[in-house]
Each structure stands twice: as C-alpha cells, then as structure tokens.
Design an enzyme around this catalytic site. Sequence first.
Site, PDB file in Angstrom:
ATOM      1  CE  LYS A 194     146.969 -31.906 -32.403  1.00 49.85           C
ATOM      2  NZ  LYS A 194     146.634 -31.942 -31.184  1.00 49.85           N
ATOM      3  NE  ARG A 203     149.515 -38.373 -23.284  1.00 52.22           N
ATOM      4  CZ  ARG A 203     148.580 -37.938 -22.615  1.00 52.22           C
ATOM      5  NH1 ARG A 203     147.757 -38.703 -21.711  1.00 52.22           N
ATOM      6  NH2 ARG A 203     148.226 -36.737 -22.854  1.00 52.22           N
TER       7      ARG A 203
HETATM    8  N1  BES Z   1     150.951 -31.647 -29.519  1.00 55.58           N
HETATM    9  C1  BES Z   1     149.674 -31.690 -28.608  1.00 55.58           C
HETATM   10  C2  BES Z   1     149.322 -30.714 -27.597  1.00 55.58           C
HETATM   11  C3  BES Z   1     149.659 -29.128 -27.921  1.00 55.58           C
HETATM   12  C4  BES Z   1     148.357 -28.736 -27.975  1.00 55.58           C
HETATM   13  C5  BES Z   1     150.753 -28.432 -28.017  1.00 55.58           C
HETATM   14  C6  BES Z   1     148.271 -27.215 -28.032  1.00 55.58           C
HETATM   15  C7  BES Z   1     150.553 -27.267 -28.393  1.00 55.58           C
HETATM   16  C8  BES Z   1     149.506 -26.726 -28.185  1.00 55.58           C
HETATM   17  C9  BES Z   1     149.527 -32.974 -28.158  1.00 55.58           C
HETATM   18  O1  BES Z   1     149.945 -34.093 -28.886  1.00 55.58           O
HETATM   19  C10 BES Z   1     148.300 -33.309 -27.962  1.00 55.58           C
HETATM   20  O2  BES Z   1     147.121 -33.474 -29.003  1.00 55.58           O
HETATM   21  N2  BES Z   1     147.477 -33.555 -26.876  1.00 55.58           N
HETATM   22  C11 BES Z   1     146.071 -33.695 -26.627  1.00 55.58           C
HETATM   23  C12 BES Z   1     146.090 -34.887 -25.591  1.00 55.58           C
HETATM   24  C13 BES Z   1     144.629 -35.297 -25.374  1.00 55.58           C
HETATM   25  C14 BES Z   1     144.255 -36.068 -26.695  1.00 55.58           C
HETATM   26  C15 BES Z   1     144.573 -36.075 -24.120  1.00 55.58           C
HETATM   27  C16 BES Z   1     145.670 -32.360 -26.175  1.00 55.58           C
HETATM   28  O3  BES Z   1     146.105 -31.622 -25.352  1.00 55.58           O
HETATM   29  O4  BES Z   1     144.096 -32.163 -26.628  1.00 55.58           O
HETATM   30 MN    MN Z   2     148.697 -34.831 -30.459  1.00 50.88          MN
END
Ligand code: BES
Ligand code: MN
Length: 510
Positions: A291, A365
């Site tokens: 990230k 997931r």
């Molecule tokens: N934990 C994150 C989702 C999240 C984002 C929670 C912002 C709280 C605030 C999750 O694991 C994630 O990183 N999701 C990605 C998925 C994507 C790579 C398809 C996302 O939402 O960007």
């Molecule tokens: Mn994630």
Amino acid sequence: MARSAKKTTVTAKKFSFPQARGDMLVIGIYKDTKKLPQSLTSLDKTADLVLSSLLKMGDFSGNANETALLYPPSQKPCKRILAIGLGERKSLSLNTLRQAAGTAARNAQKLKTPNIALALHTVIDSKIDLTELGQAVAEGAIIGRYNFEDYLPPQKDKNSPINNLRITVIDPLASAARKISAGCRIGTILANSQNISRIVDNKPGNEINPPSLARHARLLARQYSLQCKIYDDKQLTTMKMNGILAVGSGSANKPRLIMLKHQGRRANNKSIDAVIVGKAITFDSGGISIKPSANMEAMKFDKSGGCNVLGIMAAVAQLKLPLNVIGLIPSAENLPSHTSYRPGDIIRTYSGKTVEIQNTDAEGRMILCDALAYAAKMKPAAIIDMATLTGACVVALGEHHAGLFSNNSALQKQLEKASQRSGEPVWALPSGDEYLEQMKSKIADLKNISGREGGACTAAAFLGAFVEDVPWAHIDIAGTSDTEKEKSFRAVGATGFAVRLIVEYLNALK
Ligand code: BES
Ligand code: MN
Ligand code: ZN
C-alpha cells in the site's frame, strides 16, 4: 485482558423532580423550544430559573447533542444542570437518546463529576418503550465513556480523575424506573461488549498479532465460560487452510484460526444457530502489492471484524442466550518479505477451490474463504461475517453505513431489523452471480481481484462462493469500524460497529 480501568454504572431509580442527588443533573431539550415544557417548570423554579433564562437568552437551539452547562446560584437541586439538545421532536429516536447519554457521560468525565442523574426522557411524551430506553441510555453512556488511553501516562492527581462514573436514570414512577432498570442491565452488557472489541482493536500491530490475539481470545473464553480452540500454523497446514497460510506467510507472527463456542442449548444438542466470522488481519501493509504509506497506520484496524467476534461472544455468554453460537476468527499479518505469497501464486483453498492471486492486498477474502468454507461444513442455520474488506465500500457508503450482502432475503431482513434496533446502520448492496462472473480466472477457479467496478460487490460475491447453500450475510465494515472524527458522544479510534447489531440479531432468535 480487554477490560478498562474505568467503570460506568448505569441504573434507574424512582426519584421525583425537582429533587436530584449527585453532582450534575442532565436534562433533554428539543430543538426550537421557546417555552419550557411543563415537565421542567418545577425544576426551573427550584433551580433559580436557570432553564427559562437559557431559553430566553436564545443561546441554546436544541440541536442534537448541543450542550449548555448551568449553575443554579443556590445549588438546588444540585450544583450543575447539563442541558442536552435532542434535535427535532418529531425525529426523536432511541439513537438520539443513546447519543445524548454518550454526550452526558463524556461531559461528566471532563468535569470530573462521578455521580450524575439522567432525566433526558422527562420531556418525551411518546411511545418509546421504557426498557428499550434504559438499554439505549446505558449503551450510549458506556460507549461514550470509553477512550483509548492505554499508552498515555496515568493521571497523577489521585482525587481528580473519576474511575467510577455512576449514572442514575431518574423517574418519578417506581414502575417506570423498574422497566428502565431492566433495560440498563442489557444495555450495560452490550456496550461493555462493544468496548471489548474497541479495546483490542485500538491496540497497535506491535502488540496484537495473530498469536497474541489468540491469547486474548483464550483469556476472554476463560472469563466468560466459552469453549475455545486455537489452530496454529502447523494445524492449519494439516487442515489445508492454505488461504490463511498464504496471507500469513510473509510474517514471523504466524497465522491462527480462533474458534469460540457458546453452548446455550442442552449439552447433547449439537445444532448450530449461527457462526459469526470476523476478519482479523492484525496489520495490512498490502504485502508484496504494498500500500502507499499515507494512512497505512490505520491498517491496524484491519482486525476489527475479529475483535467484534470477541465482543459478541462475551455478550452472548453474559446474556446466556439459549442458542449454540460459534465465533470464528481467521487471523494473519499481511507483510512483504522473502517468504510472502506473491502475485501469480495459485492457492488451493480449504474448500478445494483454486484461487489465482493477482493482488496480495486483496487478502481479507483469502483468509475469509477458508473460514467460511469451514463454517459451512458445520451446517449452521446461518453464517454472518464482518470484515474491513474493501476501500470500494468506503467510497460507496462513507463512514455512516456498512455494506450488507446476503444470499438469503429472510436473513437480510432480520439483520436490517437488528440494525435499526442497535442504531448501527447498514445498506444492502448486491452480490449476485453477475459479480461472481467477474471473479473467474482463466487459470484457476477464481482470481482474488477484478477491476475497480463494484469492488465491494465482487469481493462479497467471492466470499459467497464458499458458503455452499447455507444462509449467509456479509457486513463490509471498512468505512465504519474506525474513525478520526471525535464526536460529543464517542471517542476517535475503533468503534466496535456491528457488535450490538449482531447481538440484537441473535437475541431475536431465541
Ligand atoms: N483492508 C483493506 C480494505 C480497507 C481499505 C479497509 C480502506 C479500510 C479502509 C483490504 O484488505 C484491501 O486492501 N482491499 C483492497 C482490495 C483491492 C486490492 C481489490 C482495496 O480495497 O483497495
Ligand atoms: Mn488489503
Ligand atoms: Zn485488509
């Protein structure tokens, strides 16, 4: 363990105006109140007309959670009166009172008044059920009182901080006070359980990792007489929980699957009323698909779903619900390293379905699919999962509503009703076959991401592929589980959103 040093006691007593014991009396006033309502006039007289002067001066508009602190010169009926706005009379709800009680508790904390009398409801002439009112007020006060202060120096002056806040809801009728009291008992359990979730969720990644979270769960189980089973990485390998193992493979803190059970039915009754599943990524860096660094610290809250399961199971045990309920917490730390799983990997998950990894940041997931498939094998009446699953859900709904997805309309309705009772709003979103279609891979059964379109829905559809035909619902709490906005009625940080919602749902099953 998950307990805070501060204690809040909320009870109800028969007590008639204008008397009031304690350091502060809290009353409610509707928006645009020009003339003091009858129910407050005797209090006003005793209190040297501070209430009528407040209205006359026009300094107080009665907006929800607006406050005015008044000091009756003769200190009668007590030293302080806190007026709290209740907003529009016609839109008054349990949530208005829940928040007002939170505002009262937070003000009491600031003013260091350990004994307060709550008479918020004296101006209500409507159909609000008194037991529900007692519950909402206790919930609001206990939720409002909590702050994350574990890493701050303890307050030095022994006499000044208040550790025990006593809140007495006063009503002139003994029968009413009894009803309110009954609600306070339930609300106290629910709100303290919500705080259990917040206490663990607020802790940082250097303190909470899968093994330490499992230890917290074990202590909680002992405290509330729940059965507890922890699967470590070796056992997960034997069980072929390869989704959980893949996500956890980059960290020295190995993954765990935590199982808690409340046996509320007779010992020989093995039927399962519900499995409650919660995502517990103790820190989500994104892994190899790392990230951006801005706000990455908030990814300590990627364990909110799992922390909620701890709170829910504590509540279920204390309420002694006559149900068999299982709490399931898949937990891993998502870090990049030379042992991490990588984009391109194909994982044979616990269900037997293969998943092509296209982004290691879509890890929630991957741990949930194993936990959900494991839950489905138990053939429960329902599976409900909570997860901080997608940024797309935050974009869609913001921080006020969680996303609700389900393969069963009856279950969806039950959860929507529970959400109305708990005041934790959810919004139903679709996750049908057309979304699952987007998750199909050319080289495996599924892939773990699709495009940006409908990201919360495709993620939910992915999960739905692992529950077979068991009634299932998924609550995406990515937007609601933590907040940076302080409110008069609650602190920043973990919210424990959905703890009370799920307990309300379970309570309605009995
Ligand atoms: N934990 C994150 C989702 C999240 C984002 C929670 C912002 C709280 C605030 C999750 O694991 C994630 O990183 N999701 C990605 C998925 C994507 C790579 C398809 C996302 O939402 O960007
Ligand atoms: Mn994630
Ligand atoms: Zn995540």
